[in-house]
Design a protein around this motif. Structure first.
Motif, PDB file in Angstrom:
ATOM      1  N   SER A  58       0.835  -1.211   0.000  1.00 26.39           N
ATOM      2  CA  SER A  58       0.000   0.000   0.000  1.00 26.39           C
ATOM      3  C   SER A  58       0.861   1.250   0.000  1.00 26.39           C
ATOM      4  O   SER A  58       0.566   2.218  -0.711  1.00 26.39           O
ATOM      5  CB  SER A  58      -0.921   0.024   1.224  1.00 26.39           C
ATOM      6  OG  SER A  58      -1.879  -1.002   1.125  1.00 26.39           O
ATOM      7  N   ASP A 178      -5.510  -0.794  -5.016  1.00 28.50           N
ATOM      8  CA  ASP A 178      -4.957  -1.361  -3.785  1.00 28.50           C
ATOM      9  C   ASP A 178      -5.986  -2.287  -3.146  1.00 28.50           C
ATOM     10  O   ASP A 178      -6.913  -1.835  -2.482  1.00 28.50           O
ATOM     11  CB  ASP A 178      -4.539  -0.254  -2.815  1.00 28.50           C
ATOM     12  CG  ASP A 178      -3.764  -0.818  -1.619  1.00 28.50           C
ATOM     13  OD1 ASP A 178      -3.506  -2.040  -1.579  1.00 28.50           O
ATOM     14  OD2 ASP A 178      -3.423  -0.025  -0.718  1.00 28.50           O
ATOM     15  N   GLU A 179      -5.832  -3.566  -3.371  1.00 20.50           N
ATOM     16  CA  GLU A 179      -6.752  -4.594  -2.871  1.00 20.50           C
ATOM     17  C   GLU A 179      -8.220  -4.221  -3.099  1.00 20.50           C
ATOM     18  O   GLU A 179      -9.016  -4.175  -2.160  1.00 20.50           O
ATOM     19  CB  GLU A 179      -6.483  -4.862  -1.382  1.00 20.50           C
ATOM     20  CG  GLU A 179      -5.069  -5.358  -1.149  1.00 20.50           C
ATOM     21  CD  GLU A 179      -4.904  -6.072   0.186  1.00 20.50           C
ATOM     22  OE1 GLU A 179      -5.907  -6.607   0.686  1.00 20.50           O
ATOM     23  OE2 GLU A 179      -3.780  -6.101   0.697  1.00 20.50           O
TER      24      GLU A 179
HETATM   25 MG    MG Z   1      -2.094  -2.842   2.002  1.00 21.77          MG
END
Ligand code: MG
Ligand code: ADP
Length: 257
Positions: A58, A178-179
């Motif tokens: 991240s 991000d995810e």
């Molecule tokens: Mg992360």
């Protein structure tokens, strides 16, 4: 859209090099969260970043659109160093679309307004043009019929697709994910991955942090494996998944596959 060439990896910067991180270091206090990161993302390339929780994935994404500063090294986007502040930074943020795990839609705006807002404020489009583009993009991600609703009235998968449309409305040069499916119920994951697959097929340059290994195998040009703030391994997906080189990657894959 341009093809992503796979050769010429260690040459001088090429026009195809869209995002270049050179010897990037970042600390959070005593924690060395990004350790000498060298990474080049070429135009049209889909790079999937995987690795254990806390490995810095991240933070890596957040440095690319300067939500986080770096301590040393350089990051360039399309040949330009990351701006520090002001209008240049706002422009950079528009060029680098980001979709987070949490959908981050404006709760008190309709879906349509969510996708119009940045276009009007940052890209200076008039309302009619912004609305037209918003409807086109909502249609592309399959939620055109939700345009007049508020985010809370949508499922998680629908909200995330709106978030993708909102980022695309700025016509970014690169999209960071991000995810994007980690907070979704299982039955909604595929509809979001499918929208991302479509984007990849259209030639969008993408950096995707995900635990969806099926997506990584089928959509990625390259897999970047991070552990403890370092890029431990970088390979084409079939090579990475079928024949990982590092013990760290073997260990990680044995736990998740
Ligand atoms: Mg992360
Ligand atoms: P990942 O996304 O791979 O799980 P992160 O980039 O979120 O990893 O975090 C990497 C490390 O940095 C973790 O140990 C995390 O606790 C720490 N970290 C992340 N953000 C901050 C912050 N704002 N302040 C202090 N530590 C942070």
């Amino acid at each position: 859209m341009s093809e992503a060439p796979l050769a010429g990896q260690d040459a001088a910067p090429l026009a195809e090099d869209l995002v270049v991180l050179d010897s990037v270091n970042k600390h959070f206090g005593a924690l060395h969260v990004l350790q000498d990161i060298n990474l080049t993302i070429r135009r049209g390339e889909v790079v999937v970043v995987i690795g254990p929780s806390g490995s810095g994935k991240s933070t890596l994404c957040r440095t690319i659109n300067r939500l986080e500063t770096i301590d040393s090294g350089t990051i360039t986007i399309d040949g330009e160093p990351l701006p520090e502040e002001g209008k240049a930074l706002a422009r950079l943020r528009a060029d680098v679309g980001m979709v987070f795990q949490s959908f981050n839609l404006f709760a008190h705006k309709t879906v349509l307004q969510n996708v119009m807002l940045g276009q009007i404020k940052v890209r200076r489009r008039n309302k009619a043009a912004a609305a037209e583009k918003a409807r086109t993009l909502l249609d592309r991600v399959g939620v055109a019929d939700q345009a007049e609703k508020y985010p809370a009235q949508l499922s998680g998968g629908q909200q995330q697709r709106v978030a993708i449309a909102r980022a695309l409305a700025m016509e970014p040069k690169v999209m960071l994910f991000d995810e994007p499916t980690s907070a979704l119920d299982p039955e909604m994951i595929n509809e979001v991955l499918e929208a991302m697959q479509q984007l990849a097929r259209e030639g969008m340059t993408m950096v995707v942090v995900t635990h969806e290994m099926g997506f990584a195998r089928s959509a990625a040009n390259r897999v970047v494996f991070m552990a403890d703030g370092r890029i431990v391994e970088e390979a084409e997906p079939h090579q990475f998944f079928d024949n990982p080189r590092s013990d760290r990657a073997k260990d990680f894959l044995s736990k998740i596959l």
